[in-house]
Design a protein around this motif. Sequence first.
Motif, PDB file in Angstrom:
ATOM      1  N   GLY A  16      10.529 -24.576  24.224  1.00  0.00           N
ATOM      2  CA  GLY A  16      10.966 -25.716  23.438  1.00  0.00           C
ATOM      3  C   GLY A  16      11.656 -25.303  22.154  1.00  0.00           C
ATOM      4  O   GLY A  16      12.088 -24.156  21.986  1.00  0.00           O
ATOM      5  N   PHE A  17      11.735 -26.258  21.232  1.00  0.00           N
ATOM      6  CA  PHE A  17      12.444 -26.057  19.976  1.00  0.00           C
ATOM      7  C   PHE A  17      11.612 -26.609  18.814  1.00  0.00           C
ATOM      8  O   PHE A  17      10.897 -27.584  18.970  1.00  0.00           O
ATOM      9  CB  PHE A  17      13.796 -26.772  19.997  1.00  0.00           C
ATOM     10  CG  PHE A  17      14.745 -26.219  21.023  1.00  0.00           C
ATOM     11  CD1 PHE A  17      15.662 -25.239  20.670  1.00  0.00           C
ATOM     12  CD2 PHE A  17      14.710 -26.663  22.333  1.00  0.00           C
ATOM     13  CE1 PHE A  17      16.529 -24.714  21.616  1.00  0.00           C
ATOM     14  CE2 PHE A  17      15.574 -26.150  23.287  1.00  0.00           C
ATOM     15  CZ  PHE A  17      16.488 -25.169  22.929  1.00  0.00           C
ATOM     16  N   VAL A  18      11.749 -25.982  17.663  1.00  0.00           N
ATOM     17  CA  VAL A  18      11.111 -26.418  16.419  1.00  0.00           C
ATOM     18  C   VAL A  18      12.241 -26.772  15.458  1.00  0.00           C
ATOM     19  O   VAL A  18      13.228 -26.038  15.357  1.00  0.00           O
ATOM     20  CB  VAL A  18      10.225 -25.304  15.828  1.00  0.00           C
ATOM     21  CG1 VAL A  18       9.665 -25.703  14.478  1.00  0.00           C
ATOM     22  CG2 VAL A  18       9.109 -24.939  16.795  1.00  0.00           C
ATOM     23  N   ALA A  19      12.095 -27.898  14.746  1.00  0.00           N
ATOM     24  CA  ALA A  19      13.172 -28.344  13.865  1.00  0.00           C
ATOM     25  C   ALA A  19      12.600 -28.865  12.548  1.00  0.00           C
ATOM     26  O   ALA A  19      11.497 -29.398  12.507  1.00  0.00           O
ATOM     27  CB  ALA A  19      13.967 -29.461  14.546  1.00  0.00           C
ATOM     28  N   PHE A  20      13.388 -28.677  11.473  1.00  0.00           N
ATOM     29  CA  PHE A  20      13.020 -29.218  10.167  1.00  0.00           C
ATOM     30  C   PHE A  20      14.273 -29.490   9.364  1.00  0.00           C
ATOM     31  O   PHE A  20      15.362 -29.031   9.706  1.00  0.00           O
ATOM     32  CB  PHE A  20      12.061 -28.289   9.413  1.00  0.00           C
ATOM     33  CG  PHE A  20      12.651 -26.965   9.007  1.00  0.00           C
ATOM     34  CD1 PHE A  20      13.199 -26.799   7.741  1.00  0.00           C
ATOM     35  CD2 PHE A  20      12.654 -25.886   9.879  1.00  0.00           C
ATOM     36  CE1 PHE A  20      13.733 -25.576   7.351  1.00  0.00           C
ATOM     37  CE2 PHE A  20      13.184 -24.669   9.505  1.00  0.00           C
ATOM     38  CZ  PHE A  20      13.724 -24.507   8.237  1.00  0.00           C
ATOM     39  N   VAL A  21      14.124 -30.254   8.287  1.00  0.00           N
ATOM     40  CA  VAL A  21      15.238 -30.555   7.398  1.00  0.00           C
ATOM     41  C   VAL A  21      15.053 -29.753   6.121  1.00  0.00           C
ATOM     42  O   VAL A  21      14.020 -29.856   5.459  1.00  0.00           O
ATOM     43  CB  VAL A  21      15.314 -32.072   7.087  1.00  0.00           C
ATOM     44  CG1 VAL A  21      16.355 -32.358   6.023  1.00  0.00           C
ATOM     45  CG2 VAL A  21      15.632 -32.836   8.358  1.00  0.00           C
ATOM     46  N   GLU A  22      16.054 -28.953   5.781  1.00  0.00           N
ATOM     47  CA  GLU A  22      15.992 -28.084   4.594  1.00  0.00           C
ATOM     48  C   GLU A  22      15.683 -28.844   3.311  1.00  0.00           C
ATOM     49  O   GLU A  22      14.876 -28.418   2.502  1.00  0.00           O
ATOM     50  CB  GLU A  22      17.354 -27.390   4.392  1.00  0.00           C
ATOM     51  CG  GLU A  22      17.447 -26.038   4.990  1.00  0.00           C
ATOM     52  CD  GLU A  22      18.785 -25.378   4.687  1.00  0.00           C
ATOM     53  OE1 GLU A  22      18.847 -24.163   4.892  1.00  0.00           O
ATOM     54  OE2 GLU A  22      19.745 -26.034   4.251  1.00  0.00           O
ATOM     55  N   GLY A  26       8.417 -31.826   4.646  1.00  0.00           N
ATOM     56  CA  GLY A  26       7.598 -32.714   5.460  1.00  0.00           C
ATOM     57  C   GLY A  26       8.315 -33.263   6.676  1.00  0.00           C
ATOM     58  O   GLY A  26       7.678 -33.768   7.587  1.00  0.00           O
ATOM     59  N   ALA A  27       9.641 -33.159   6.691  1.00  0.00           N
ATOM     60  CA  ALA A  27      10.401 -33.628   7.853  1.00  0.00           C
ATOM     61  C   ALA A  27      10.553 -32.458   8.817  1.00  0.00           C
ATOM     62  O   ALA A  27      11.478 -31.667   8.730  1.00  0.00           O
ATOM     63  CB  ALA A  27      11.761 -34.165   7.428  1.00  0.00           C
ATOM     64  N   ASN A  28       9.590 -32.342   9.715  1.00  0.00           N
ATOM     65  CA  ASN A  28       9.625 -31.270  10.706  1.00  0.00           C
ATOM     66  C   ASN A  28       9.038 -31.776  12.012  1.00  0.00           C
ATOM     67  O   ASN A  28       8.257 -32.728  12.031  1.00  0.00           O
ATOM     68  CB  ASN A  28       8.891 -30.029  10.208  1.00  0.00           C
ATOM     69  CG  ASN A  28       7.541 -30.359   9.650  1.00  0.00           C
ATOM     70  OD1 ASN A  28       6.677 -30.866  10.344  1.00  0.00           O
ATOM     71  ND2 ASN A  28       7.352 -30.097   8.373  1.00  0.00           N
ATOM     72  N   THR A  29       9.442 -31.161  13.105  1.00  0.00           N
ATOM     73  CA  THR A  29       9.017 -31.632  14.422  1.00  0.00           C
ATOM     74  C   THR A  29       9.307 -30.575  15.471  1.00  0.00           C
ATOM     75  O   THR A  29       9.715 -29.456  15.150  1.00  0.00           O
ATOM     76  CB  THR A  29       9.732 -32.960  14.760  1.00  0.00           C
ATOM     77  OG1 THR A  29       9.132 -33.539  15.914  1.00  0.00           O
ATOM     78  CG2 THR A  29      11.217 -32.762  14.981  1.00  0.00           C
ATOM     79  N   GLN A  30       9.135 -30.953  16.705  1.00  0.00           N
ATOM     80  CA  GLN A  30       9.441 -30.065  17.828  1.00  0.00           C
ATOM     81  C   GLN A  30       9.858 -30.914  19.014  1.00  0.00           C
ATOM     82  O   GLN A  30       9.715 -32.126  19.007  1.00  0.00           O
ATOM     83  CB  GLN A  30       8.230 -29.219  18.183  1.00  0.00           C
ATOM     84  CG  GLN A  30       7.008 -30.014  18.561  1.00  0.00           C
ATOM     85  CD  GLN A  30       5.791 -29.135  18.734  1.00  0.00           C
ATOM     86  OE1 GLN A  30       5.749 -28.010  18.266  1.00  0.00           O
ATOM     87  NE2 GLN A  30       4.795 -29.651  19.415  1.00  0.00           N
ATOM     88  N   GLU A  43      13.614 -39.255  13.651  1.00  0.00           N
ATOM     89  CA  GLU A  43      12.450 -40.107  13.448  1.00  0.00           C
ATOM     90  C   GLU A  43      11.565 -39.579  12.318  1.00  0.00           C
ATOM     91  O   GLU A  43      11.065 -40.352  11.493  1.00  0.00           O
ATOM     92  CB  GLU A  43      11.634 -40.207  14.742  1.00  0.00           C
ATOM     93  CG  GLU A  43      10.451 -41.128  14.628  1.00  0.00           C
ATOM     94  CD  GLU A  43       9.665 -41.255  15.926  1.00  0.00           C
ATOM     95  OE1 GLU A  43       8.570 -41.834  15.881  1.00  0.00           O
ATOM     96  OE2 GLU A  43      10.138 -40.775  16.975  1.00  0.00           O
ATOM     97  N   ALA A  44      11.386 -38.253  12.266  1.00  0.00           N
ATOM     98  CA  ALA A  44      10.564 -37.649  11.207  1.00  0.00           C
ATOM     99  C   ALA A  44      11.167 -37.927   9.830  1.00  0.00           C
ATOM    100  O   ALA A  44      10.442 -38.234   8.883  1.00  0.00           O
ATOM    101  CB  ALA A  44      10.424 -36.147  11.431  1.00  0.00           C
ATOM    102  N   VAL A  45      12.474 -37.846   9.706  1.00  0.00           N
ATOM    103  CA  VAL A  45      13.143 -38.128   8.431  1.00  0.00           C
ATOM    104  C   VAL A  45      12.876 -39.576   8.019  1.00  0.00           C
ATOM    105  O   VAL A  45      12.512 -39.850   6.867  1.00  0.00           O
ATOM    106  CB  VAL A  45      14.666 -37.860   8.520  1.00  0.00           C
ATOM    107  CG1 VAL A  45      15.405 -38.443   7.326  1.00  0.00           C
ATOM    108  CG2 VAL A  45      14.923 -36.363   8.630  1.00  0.00           C
ATOM    109  N   ALA A  46      13.029 -40.503   8.955  1.00  0.00           N
ATOM    110  CA  ALA A  46      12.790 -41.917   8.648  1.00  0.00           C
ATOM    111  C   ALA A  46      11.353 -42.138   8.205  1.00  0.00           C
ATOM    112  O   ALA A  46      11.086 -42.873   7.242  1.00  0.00           O
ATOM    113  CB  ALA A  46      13.116 -42.778   9.869  1.00  0.00           C
TER     114      ALA A  46
END
Length: 72
Positions: A16-22, A26-30, A43-46
């Motif tokens: 899979g993949f792991v993602a976050f916003v620089e 707190g905006a992170n997910t997979q 969705e995490a950003v919202a």
Amino acid sequence: MSLELTAIVRKDPAGGFVAFVEELPGANTQGETLEEARENLREAVALVLESNRALAEQSLVGADVIRERLIA
């Protein structure tokens, strides 16, 4: 809104993949796929913005403030 953020996505060695916003702690997910990780990140950003707004509103109860819209 025209605010642009930077998404960082890494392939997870376990799958899979792991993602976050620089710019937004707190905006992170997979996600299992790249597209799922991207969708989950939106969705995490919202959710982070909604949560931060609620916390700010609670801290300002009874305060004399000016509230205005900011478009960045």
